[in-house]
Scaffold this motif. Structure first.
Motif, short mmCIF file in Angstrom:
data_model
loop_
_atom_site.label_atom_id
_atom_site.label_comp_id
_atom_site.label_asym_id
_atom_site.label_seq_id
_atom_site.Cartn_x
_atom_site.Cartn_y
_atom_site.Cartn_z
N LEU A 149 16.00 -2.60 -23.73
CA LEU A 149 14.53 -2.37 -23.75
C LEU A 149 14.31 -0.78 -22.98
O LEU A 149 14.98 -1.13 -21.61
CB LEU A 149 13.63 -3.37 -23.90
N ARG A 150 13.75 -0.18 -22.90
CA ARG A 150 13.43 0.72 -22.14
C ARG A 150 12.55 0.24 -21.22
O ARG A 150 11.62 0.26 -21.24
CB ARG A 150 12.77 2.40 -22.82
N VAL A 151 12.60 0.72 -19.87
CA VAL A 151 12.68 0.29 -18.87
C VAL A 151 12.33 1.00 -17.42
O VAL A 151 13.17 1.45 -17.34
CB VAL A 151 13.23 -1.44 -18.46
N ASP A 152 10.86 1.43 -17.24
CA ASP A 152 10.65 2.49 -15.92
C ASP A 152 10.46 1.45 -14.75
O ASP A 152 9.71 0.44 -14.92
CB ASP A 152 10.14 3.27 -16.65
N VAL A 153 11.04 2.28 -13.21
CA VAL A 153 9.95 2.01 -12.32
C VAL A 153 9.10 2.52 -11.91
O VAL A 153 8.76 3.72 -12.48
CB VAL A 153 11.39 1.64 -11.32
N ILE A 154 7.96 2.46 -12.50
CA ILE A 154 6.22 2.09 -11.75
C ILE A 154 6.22 3.11 -10.44
O ILE A 154 6.31 2.10 -9.72
CB ILE A 154 5.49 1.53 -12.76
N GLY A 155 5.45 3.81 -9.70
CA GLY A 155 5.23 4.38 -8.93
C GLY A 155 3.71 5.13 -8.40
O GLY A 155 3.55 4.36 -10.00
N ALA A 156 3.44 5.72 -7.68
CA ALA A 156 1.92 5.47 -7.61
C ALA A 156 1.28 6.19 -9.25
O ALA A 156 0.17 6.08 -9.20
CB ALA A 156 1.83 6.89 -6.41
N GLU A 157 2.27 7.25 -9.02
CA GLU A 157 2.11 8.51 -10.40
C GLU A 157 1.56 7.67 -11.73
O GLU A 157 0.69 7.92 -12.10
CB GLU A 157 2.50 9.45 -10.32
N GLU A 158 2.06 6.15 -12.26
CA GLU A 158 2.31 5.44 -12.95
C GLU A 158 1.68 4.34 -12.92
O GLU A 158 1.29 3.80 -14.15
CB GLU A 158 3.63 5.91 -13.83
N ALA A 159 1.04 4.10 -11.67
CA ALA A 159 -0.22 3.02 -11.50
C ALA A 159 -0.75 2.62 -12.85
O ALA A 159 -0.65 1.46 -13.04
CB ALA A 159 -0.51 2.77 -10.66
N HIS A 160 -1.62 3.49 -13.43
CA HIS A 160 -2.67 3.01 -14.18
C HIS A 160 -1.68 2.74 -15.75
O HIS A 160 -2.50 1.74 -16.07
CB HIS A 160 -3.02 4.83 -14.90
N HIS A 181 -2.89 -0.03 -6.09
CA HIS A 181 -2.79 0.70 -4.70
C HIS A 181 -2.34 -0.06 -3.22
O HIS A 181 -1.78 0.21 -2.20
CB HIS A 181 -3.55 1.99 -4.53
N ALA A 182 -3.63 -1.15 -3.42
CA ALA A 182 -3.80 -2.22 -2.23
C ALA A 182 -2.65 -3.12 -2.28
O ALA A 182 -1.98 -3.06 -0.55
CB ALA A 182 -4.77 -3.01 -2.53
N MET A 183 -2.40 -3.55 -3.38
CA MET A 183 -0.75 -3.95 -2.98
C MET A 183 0.60 -3.13 -2.82
O MET A 183 1.46 -4.20 -2.19
CB MET A 183 -0.80 -4.62 -4.91
N ALA A 184 0.43 -1.93 -3.26
CA ALA A 184 1.61 -0.86 -3.27
C ALA A 184 2.10 -0.77 -0.98
O ALA A 184 2.49 -0.41 -1.03
CB ALA A 184 1.67 0.10 -3.62
N ASP A 185 0.52 -0.91 -0.51
CA ASP A 185 -0.02 -0.49 0.46
C ASP A 185 0.53 -1.84 1.36
O ASP A 185 0.42 -1.95 2.39
CB ASP A 185 -1.05 -0.02 1.24
N GLY A 186 0.47 -3.15 0.84
CA GLY A 186 1.28 -4.43 1.41
C GLY A 186 2.53 -4.31 1.92
O GLY A 186 3.08 -3.90 1.43
N VAL A 187 2.46 -5.00 2.63
CA VAL A 187 3.94 -5.34 3.48
C VAL A 187 5.06 -5.47 3.03
O VAL A 187 6.43 -5.71 2.75
CB VAL A 187 4.04 -6.58 4.62
N PRO A 188 4.89 -7.14 1.91
CA PRO A 188 5.78 -7.52 1.37
C PRO A 188 5.44 -6.20 -0.33
O PRO A 188 7.38 -6.80 -1.18
CB PRO A 188 5.32 -8.55 0.36
N TYR A 189 5.24 -5.61 -0.81
CA TYR A 189 5.74 -4.90 -1.72
C TYR A 189 6.67 -3.71 -1.35
O TYR A 189 7.81 -2.74 -2.13
CB TYR A 189 4.70 -3.32 -2.01
N ALA A 190 7.48 -3.73 -0.14
CA ALA A 190 8.35 -2.74 0.77
C ALA A 190 10.23 -3.55 -0.19
O ALA A 190 10.84 -3.14 0.07
CB ALA A 190 8.88 -3.14 2.39
#
Length: 288
Positions: A149-160, A181-190
């Motif tokens: 399956l085509r799988v993309d890693v999602i960043g801020a621009e594709e968050a929607h 965005h709140a989740m992605a700003d969290g420490v664990p999301y690194a």
């Protein structure tokens, strides 16, 4: 030294995340993962801190809990202290007394590591076992195949796209772009990635978020969903294989996931993706 119950300040959450990472071990019972805290982070850092509890001895965090709901706390305990009598007694007393600001009055639930002493103490005190949850694990010591399956890693621009698949996968989901965005700003999301699977014409059909706990430790899938318009075509299995492959690339020793026992379809999907079903987990509950 006395054991101290506390609610961390915002700038102390990083210490909690580090402790949860260190406690993840394939040889130990599955317990609260840094990814669980990371997924909760979508509600904002202030609410995440307010929902976190720590138990410290001599300034070191030895147990931590996350209030998924005011009536449910999910516990993690340092592996070598899961049968520590003093700690288990303190945990049991704190979750049983509403005035200690852990759980509210009324019917409440505790998720603790299976086989831990605190479970035994609560059971002896009249707590009862709830419906089963099914944990599953995939070992990542061998290569994980291509998911097909085509799988993309999602960043801020594709968050929607990630949030749209989530809302189309779970009735009542409130996962908005702002919450991503709140989740992605969290420490664990690194140490996390959001993946979106696409069909042959590029439509977003499935999504998953994977959380590493560091090199050589179990990683977590939380959550995984398939768009309601695209079910029954193997996309759940494919995105789950993609999740395992991503965690392997991130250095995880295994991939773990947990689903309600009644969700036989999810269990079948994970098993088809190479996950092994482990013994059931059960929360404890008490009616007051």
């Amino acid at each position: 030294m006395a054991i101290v119950l506390g609610t961390p300040a915002i700038d102390e959450l990083g210490n909690v995340v580090r402790a949860l990472r260190e406690w993840q071990d394939d040889a130990a019972p599955i317990q609260l993962h840094p990814g669980d805290l990371g997924w909760f982070w979508r509600f904002g850092v202030e609410r995440t801190a307010a929902a976190t509890r720590t138990w410290s001895r001599d300034g070191e965090v030895v147990a931590a809990g996350m209030l998924d709901e005011p009536e449910l706390i999910r516990l993690a305990i340092r592996p070598d202290l899961q049968h520590d009598e003093e700690l288990a007694q303190q945990l049991a007393e704190d979750v049983s007394a509403p005035e200690r600001d852990v759980l509210i009055e009324g019917k409440v639930y505790v998720e603790a590591p299976m086989g831990s002493l605190v479970q035994d103490l609560l059971f002896k005190d009249g707590w009862m076992t709830d419906d089963p949850w099914v944990p599953l694990r995939r070992d990542l010591s061998e290569p994980v195949p291509d998911p097909g399956l085509r799988v993309d890693v999602i960043g801020a621009e594709e968050a929607h796209e990630r949030t749209a698949v989530q809302r189309a996968s779970f009735d009542g989901s409130t996962f908005t772009d702002a919450r991503w965005h709140a989740m992605a700003d969290g420490v664990p999301y690194a140490d996390a990635r959001c993946l979106v699977g696409r069909n042959e014409i590029g439509e977003s059909v499935a999504a998953v978020t994977v959380w590493s706990a560091g090199e050589g430790r179990p990683g977590l899938l939380e959550p995984m969903g398939v768009h309601r318009l695209h079910r029954g075509r193997g996309y759940g299995q494919a995105i789950t294989v993609a999740a395992a492959r991503a965690l392997q690339e991130m250095g995880s020793s295994s991939a773990i996931v947990c689903t309600p026992g009644f969700n036989v379809g999810a269990v079948a999907t994970y098993k088809a993706a190479g996950f092994e079903q482990l013994p059931d987990k059960r929360d404890l509950y008490r009616n007051d």
